[in-house]
Design an enzyme around this catalytic site. Structure first.
Site, PDB file in Angstrom:
ATOM      1  N   TYR A 143       0.824  -1.215   0.000  1.00  0.00           N
ATOM      2  CA  TYR A 143       0.000   0.000   0.000  1.00  0.00           C
ATOM      3  C   TYR A 143       0.857   1.263   0.000  1.00  0.00           C
ATOM      4  CZ  TYR A 143      -4.677  -1.913   0.820  1.00  0.00           C
ATOM      5  OH  TYR A 143      -5.884  -2.534   0.690  1.00  0.00           O
ATOM      6  N   LYS A 193       2.738 -15.494   3.100  1.00  0.00           N
ATOM      7  CA  LYS A 193       2.921 -16.277   1.872  1.00  0.00           C
ATOM      8  C   LYS A 193       4.416 -16.579   1.784  1.00  0.00           C
ATOM      9  CE  LYS A 193       1.322 -18.067  -1.993  1.00  0.00           C
ATOM     10  NZ  LYS A 193       0.388 -19.225  -2.005  1.00  0.00           N
ATOM     11  N   ASP A 225      -3.533 -18.290   1.279  1.00  0.00           N
ATOM     12  CA  ASP A 225      -4.561 -18.986   0.484  1.00  0.00           C
ATOM     13  C   ASP A 225      -5.293 -20.017   1.329  1.00  0.00           C
ATOM     14  OD1 ASP A 225      -2.151 -20.370   0.611  1.00  0.00           O
ATOM     15  OD2 ASP A 225      -2.199 -21.087  -1.448  1.00  0.00           O
ATOM     16  N   ASP A 249      -6.545  -6.735   4.262  1.00  0.00           N
ATOM     17  CA  ASP A 249      -7.652  -6.065   3.565  1.00  0.00           C
ATOM     18  C   ASP A 249      -8.597  -7.117   2.999  1.00  0.00           C
ATOM     19  OD1 ASP A 249      -9.130  -4.015   2.232  1.00  0.00           O
ATOM     20  OD2 ASP A 249      -8.071  -4.532   0.383  1.00  0.00           O
ATOM     21  N   ASP A 253     -12.567  -8.624   4.670  1.00  0.00           N
ATOM     22  CA  ASP A 253     -13.870  -8.604   3.984  1.00  0.00           C
ATOM     23  C   ASP A 253     -14.509  -9.985   4.049  1.00  0.00           C
ATOM     24  OD1 ASP A 253     -13.626  -5.935   3.256  1.00  0.00           O
ATOM     25  OD2 ASP A 253     -14.235  -6.275   1.178  1.00  0.00           O
TER      26      ASP A 253
HETATM   27  C1  IPM Z   1     -10.401  -0.825   3.816  1.00  0.00           C
HETATM   28  C2  IPM Z   1     -10.621  -0.283   2.444  1.00  0.00           C
HETATM   29  C3  IPM Z   1      -9.421   0.577   2.050  1.00  0.00           C
HETATM   30  C4  IPM Z   1      -8.180  -0.296   2.114  1.00  0.00           C
HETATM   31  C5  IPM Z   1      -9.537   1.246   0.669  1.00  0.00           C
HETATM   32  C6  IPM Z   1     -10.788   2.079   0.563  1.00  0.00           C
HETATM   33  C7  IPM Z   1      -8.328   2.057   0.332  1.00  0.00           C
HETATM   34  O1  IPM Z   1     -10.831  -1.316   1.539  1.00  0.00           O
HETATM   35  O2  IPM Z   1     -10.293  -0.029   4.763  1.00  0.00           O
HETATM   36  O3  IPM Z   1     -10.345  -2.040   3.958  1.00  0.00           O
HETATM   37  O4  IPM Z   1      -7.901  -1.026   1.166  1.00  0.00           O
HETATM   38  O5  IPM Z   1      -7.497  -0.256   3.133  1.00  0.00           O
HETATM   39 MG    MG Z   2     -10.970  -3.249   2.437  1.00  0.00          MG
END
Ligand code: IPM
Ligand code: MG
Length: 357
Positions: A143, A193, A225, A249, A253
């Site tokens: 990042y 990884k 993975d 990240d 999710d």
């Molecule tokens: C998160 C989001 C951010 C990230 C994006 C919006 C830059 O997906 O906070 O998880 O990737 O960190």
């Molecule tokens: Mg995210």
């Protein structure tokens, strides 16, 4: 006690969920006798519209003058990837994380009892429960590495994104994970990884060193993975999961979805010094913005994390969490989650939670 909170309402549903969360903060302040004041800070696409840049000068300073930062969400199609970096909301998000030194992002994925039916996994898996503290490194790795774009002789344009990690960066987030595990079920899963990446091999060696310092904590290495697979096969095996920025990240999710909805998951980003930053892990959901449809619970649970981690007031934090569970147990729900009867809107859901505090 007295606290000052910076509010970054942001874009899309951001302002609505922050408004809902503020009613909850005010209710907690009234009930427990605290004095809380707010400072509005412009950041994100709305700031681009107002000032031409998503991260106006002085943003970090305004936040640093507060005890904690509450962020709704930033981003939207209006300020897409084709726009210059200084106009994109994501640039601001990364900049504030970096400027406040928020190296550890805690994303707490729990399957709340009332939402067990919303879990997309098989019943026998859901019944075993989910309570995962995902610790994501937040200000390093790909990042923030050097990026490049150049013309090649025979393959057209080529780009690079550098992933770099130092021992110091790995150790400070790793320590955070072990400390959290000591207060939880005493298990750390470190995700990397290492079969491919040099940064992961360093990651693993630093984690092993830390594991020696915490003999009471059960430690394991998982490849990323495999972790993605294990999260849907048997999420109950995880307590604290620690990983680098991009893996975190993606996995967070996934971890949020198995708990029923992206609208439920809070996060805390903390560094060596105050203020911490608290935000729901969901995005700005422009498709439902301004319609009072957004689920404020992720933001409200982020406020609970704020009381716990920034204000050191665990009782207030529990009061919020219990109120959320009580409201869900009564069947109240926003359109994104399961419940009984007609769904309620952002305002009503926030008011119901206040009533239960
Ligand atoms: C998160 C989001 C951010 C990230 C994006 C919006 C830059 O997906 O906070 O998880 O990737 O960190
Ligand atoms: Mg995210």
């Amino acid at each position: 006690m007295e606290f000052k909170i910076a509010l970054i309402r942001g874009d899309g549903i951001g302002p609505e969920v922050v408004n809902g969360a503020v009613t909850v903060i005010d209710k907690v302040a009234e009930k427990f006798g605290h004095k809380i004041t707010y400072v509005d800070v412009d950041m994100g696409g709305n700031a681009t519209d107002k000032y031409g840049v998503s991260y106006p000068a002085g943003t970090a300073e305004k936040c640093k003058a507060c005890d904690a930062v509450l962020l709704g969400a930033v981003g939207g199609p209006k300020w897409g990837p084709d726009k210059p970096a200084e106009q994109r909301p994501e640039t601001a998000l990364l900049a504030i994380r970096k400027d406040l030194g928020l190296f550890a992002n805690l994303r707490h994925a729990t399957l709340r009892p009332a939402l067990i039916d919303a879990c997309p996994l098989k019943d026998e898996i859901a019944q075993k429960g989910i309570d995962i503290m995902m610790v994501r490194e937040l200000i390093g790795g790909v990042y923030f590495g050097k990026r490049d774009r150049y013309e090649t002789a025979d393959c057209g344009v080529e780009c690079t994104d550098l992933m770099a990690y130092s021992e110091m960066e790995i150790e400070r987030v790793g320590r955070q994970a072990f400390e959290l595990a000591m207060k939880r079920r005493k298990k750390v899963t470190s995700v990397d990884k290492a079969n491919v990446l040099e940064t992961s091999r360093l990651w693993r060696s630093v984690m092993h060193r830390l594991a020696q310092e915490y003999p009471e904590v059960e430690y394991e290495d998982y490849l990323v993975d495999n972790t993605a697979m294990q999260l849907v096969r048997d999420p109950s095996q995880f307590d604290v999961v620690v990983t680098e920025n991009m893996f975190g990240d993606i996995l967070s999710d996934e971890a949020s979805m198995i708990t029923g909805s992206l609208g439920m998951l809070p996060s805390a980003s903390i560094g060596a010094q105050a203020p911490g930053l608290y935000e729901p892990i969901h995005g700005s959901a422009p498709d439902i913005a301004g319609q009072d449809k957004a689920n404020p619970i992720a933001t409200i649970l982020s406020v609970a994390m704020m009381f716990k981690y920034s204000f050191n007031l665990p009782e207030e934090a529990s009061a919020i969490e219990q109120a959320v569970d009580a409201v869900l147990a009564e069947g109240w729900h926003t359109p994104d989650i399961a419940g009984q009867g007609e769904p309620v809107g952002t305002k009503r859901m926030s008011a119901l939670i206040c009533e239960h505090i």
